[in-house]
Structures are given as C-alpha cells and as structure tokens.
Design an enzyme around this catalytic site. Structure first.
Site, PDB file in Angstrom:
ATOM      1  N   LYS A 183      41.382  44.429  38.538  1.00 25.97           N
ATOM      2  CA  LYS A 183      40.473  43.336  38.165  1.00 25.97           C
ATOM      3  C   LYS A 183      40.260  42.404  39.364  1.00 25.97           C
ATOM      4  CE  LYS A 183      44.390  40.963  36.099  1.00 25.97           C
ATOM      5  NZ  LYS A 183      44.693  39.654  35.616  1.00 25.97           N
ATOM      6  N   MET A 209      35.777  23.786  57.391  1.00 26.87           N
ATOM      7  CA  MET A 209      35.067  24.880  56.719  1.00 26.87           C
ATOM      8  C   MET A 209      35.093  26.171  57.545  1.00 26.87           C
ATOM      9  SD  MET A 209      31.162  25.003  55.279  1.00 26.87           S
ATOM     10  CE  MET A 209      31.276  23.464  54.435  1.00 26.87           C
ATOM     11  N   TYR A 250      39.424  16.695  61.683  1.00 30.40           N
ATOM     12  CA  TYR A 250      38.916  15.701  60.736  1.00 30.40           C
ATOM     13  C   TYR A 250      40.031  14.778  60.270  1.00 30.40           C
ATOM     14  CZ  TYR A 250      34.447  18.108  59.958  1.00 30.40           C
ATOM     15  OH  TYR A 250      33.213  18.657  60.099  1.00 30.40           O
TER      16      TYR A 250
HETATM   17  C1  LIG Z   1      47.485  41.802  30.746  1.00 27.57           C
HETATM   18  C2  LIG Z   1      47.927  41.940  32.163  1.00 27.57           C
HETATM   19  N1  LIG Z   1      48.683  42.978  32.511  1.00 27.57           N
HETATM   20  C3  LIG Z   1      49.104  43.151  33.783  1.00 27.57           C
HETATM   21  C4  LIG Z   1      48.767  42.256  34.784  1.00 27.57           C
HETATM   22  C5  LIG Z   1      49.275  42.470  36.171  1.00 27.57           C
HETATM   23  O1  LIG Z   1      50.166  41.468  36.538  1.00 27.57           O
HETATM   24  P1  LIG Z   1      50.842  41.430  37.974  1.00 27.57           P
HETATM   25  O2  LIG Z   1      49.721  41.263  38.947  1.00 27.57           O
HETATM   26  O3  LIG Z   1      51.737  40.247  37.930  1.00 27.57           O
HETATM   27  O4  LIG Z   1      51.547  42.725  38.140  1.00 27.57           O
HETATM   28  C6  LIG Z   1      47.986  41.160  34.453  1.00 27.57           C
HETATM   29  C7  LIG Z   1      47.633  40.185  35.487  1.00 27.57           C
HETATM   30  O5  LIG Z   1      47.248  39.085  35.299  1.00 27.57           O
HETATM   31  C8  LIG Z   1      47.540  40.996  33.112  1.00 27.57           C
HETATM   32  O6  LIG Z   1      46.789  39.946  32.754  1.00 27.57           O
END
Ligand SMILES: Cc1ncc(COP(=O)(O)O)c(C=O)c1O
Length: 354
Positions: free
Chosen positions: A34, A302, A254
C-alpha cells in the site's frame, strides 16, 4: 540536473522477503505494498517480490495498479470497499475484501454468487481493542459462522495496536483472536504484521502481512534493522552544490537559527522539504558522506540544507546520503520525532527514482 535521487535495491527487498519466509515458514505471505509500496514505488517493488504469495493494499485503485502491471497473485483490500459500486470491479479483477462493518457485509451478500464463484476469500476483521475497524466478540463469531454457512471462505483478520511494544492490550488481543478462531473453527487466520512476525511466531497462522520489514526499516524503536537482519531497500541521496567557509559568530539559513562557534566549512546540499525531507528536527540530525556521519545545521529549506564538512573531503558534486545503508531512515525519523514509515511514505514526486 538536480541530483536528488531515490535508489531502490531490489536484492535487499528479496533478502527481506526471504527473512519473512524464514520467520514464518508455514504461512503464506501477503506483502503490504500500500501507499506506493511504502513510498518505494510499487512497480519496482513488485518486480522484486515475485516470490510473495499475495499483496495487501488500502484501496481498489492500488489493487488495480497491481493488476495493470500484470501481477495475478491474490490481493486483499485491507479496508475493504468504500461503496457498493466497487464490488463488481473487485470481483472482475479477483480482488479480496476485508469486511469490517454491516454495510460491507450487505454489499458482499448482494454479490454473493459472483464472489464465491471466483473463489475469493472474505477477510473478516476482528476489533479486539484497537478500536479502528472490525466487529467485536461475540458479533464476529455470528458473522463468520453465518458467512461460512452461506458458502464463503473466511479468514479471521486482526491487527495489533502494540505489536512493537510491551502493552497489556497485547494479551487481550491475542486471547480474543484465539477465542474467535476456536469458536469459528475451522477458519483461516491472519494477525501478524512485521513486529508480530518477529515477536509471536506461534501466531503466524495462515497468512502473515509484513510491511515495513520488507523495506528494510525496523518496526521496533529499540531494535535496528541490523539487529533484525534486514537490509535497507531505499537509499535517498542528493549532491553538494555549493561550499562556504564561515567564521565564528556567523549564522546559517532561514531564521539564522545556527551560529558558528568556530570557523567552519559548510556544504549546501540540494535537498529540502519539497522533496519530502523533513523540516522539523527536535534533535540533531545527520547525513552520511562516504559512510561518515556529518551534522545538518540550520533549518531545512524547501530545496536545500546546509551540512558541516569541516575536516571532511567533500568537493562540489559529492553525493550525500540522507538515508540508506549508512544513515538509517529509522535514525533520521527518531531525530525528527517520527517513525521511518512516515518518512518513506511522504517523499514527494520531485526526487529522481532509479
Ligand atoms: C492491516 C495491516 N496489516 C499489516 C500491516 C503492515 O504493518 P507493518 O508495516 O508494521 O509490518 C499494516 C500496516 O499498516 C496494516 O494496516
């Protein structure tokens, strides 16, 4: 050309995936890709994750990107669908859903024949105390048992709130998971993220869901990737574009927040918060030059930062490691008051990707 660059080490990614296999030899691996593979670039990462059993993503768009790239492994939407119209696309593309509330169950049942016809699993989410998503005990027992009776293939899914730490909630979450698993037996199970894979091998069950460990960052505040035998996948670098010699009493950047207490050599590096490099550093931050740590001074702007190169051989054009194998992203995050996950995910589109 401005040289702010993100390098992805595919061999390191494969190495880390193998570490998951060693730690959870009997479970299937759902690689969490993701958020553009935690900011690493999903296209590059999928190419290195050929050995994974499945993928986990947060939304349909992320899942469809995986299908468009030609990967056929199962994909789980870890928050399920957000509206009923997504269900048809999900089924057409062999994507599996988490269900965590009644409305999602209704949508699932409305498409029951097609969903079951594609042999897609339903991931039923238990809320065992994190209080984000899921059905509580005993409701989930009824939900899973009735889904099973209707012909659905179910996975009991749960997420720990404190897998990275000692916390009284861990016992409660484990116990509720085991209680539901027994009450719904036989049912497949999945509750381990990276930290849990390391800590509770007895809970690996059917599917583990590693994220951060795949990318070679640590889920634990008190254990480094070296302790965990993982390899950093991302190296983030930029180049020295100017050199200055300043005298004691002169300021830098800055707000003139830095005042030299002695004469010193400064290098200006072409990186800033416009690239996703963090600005707020409650603690002293460092970069690495040829493996040697050197401090960042003054405010992050930036497009530029200043570093102290007094006594260091660092001519114009020298590559500076912002994070990677020498300067761990977890250490940059710690100095920034955050976690490696956030720094990796929030890189901007500007750095060149190699
Ligand atoms: C439902 C779920 N499973 C697994 C993971 C993976 O977690 P990690 O990156 O800590 O291994 C996440 C990450 O947010 C998650 O939301």
């Amino acid at each position: 050309m401005r040289q702010a660059t993100v390098y992805i080490d595919r061999e390191a990614l494969q190495y880390n995936l193998n570490r998951v296999k060693q730690l959870a030899p009997t479970a299937q691996i759902v690689s969490m890709v993701k958020a553009n593979a935690y900011g690493h670039g999903v296209k590059d990462c999928l190419a290195a994750l050929g050995e994974t059993d499945a993928f986990g993503v947060a939304c349909l768009e992320e899942a469809l990107e995986i299908r468009e790239l030609g990967y056929q492994q199962p994909i789980t939407l870890i928050e399920g669908i957000f509206s009923e119209d997504e269900m048809q696309v999900v089924i057409e593309n062999n994507i599996e859903c988490v269900v965590h509330h009644q409305q999602q169950l209704d949508w699932l049942r409305a498409h029951k024949a097609a969903y079951i016809g594609k042999n897609l699993k339903v991931w039923v989410k238990l809320n065992s105390g994190m209080n984000r998503l899921g059905f509580k005990v005993p409701e989930i027992i009824k939900v899973i048992n009735s889904l099973k009776a209707e012909g659905f293939s179910c996975v009991l899914a749960m997420h720990f709130a404190n897998a990275d730490a000692e916390h009284p909630l861990n016992e409660q979450q484990k116990n509720q998971f085991l209680q539901v698993k027994q009450a719904c037996a036989p049912v497949m199970g999945s509750c381990c993220n990276s930290a849990a894979i390391y800590k509770w091998p007895e809970l690996n069950f059917d599917f583990v869901r590693p994220g951060i460990m795949l990318y070679g960052a640590s889920p634990f505040a008190d254990q480094s990737v070296h302790d965990l035998d993982l390899k950093p996948v991302m190296t983030f670098t930029a180049e020295i574009i100017a050199l200055n010699h300043i005298q004691a009493g002169e300021h830098v950047g800055y707000g003139s927040t830095f005042t030299a207490d002695q004469d010193m050599d400064l290098a200006i590096v072409s990186i800033g918060y416009g690239d996703g490099y963090p600005r707020a550093f409650p603690k002293q931050n460092y970069v690495a030059i040829n493996g040697q740590a050197t401090r960042v001074i003054g405010r992050v702007a930036m497009d530029m930062i200043a570093i102290d190169v007094t006594g260091i051989d660092a001519p114009l054009g020298t590559e500076v490691e912002l994070w990677g194998k020498n300067r761990l992203v977890d250490d940059v995050a710690e100095a920034n008051g955050t976690i490696g996950y956030e720094l990796l995910c929030r890189l901007s589109a500007r750095p060149i990707r190699k």
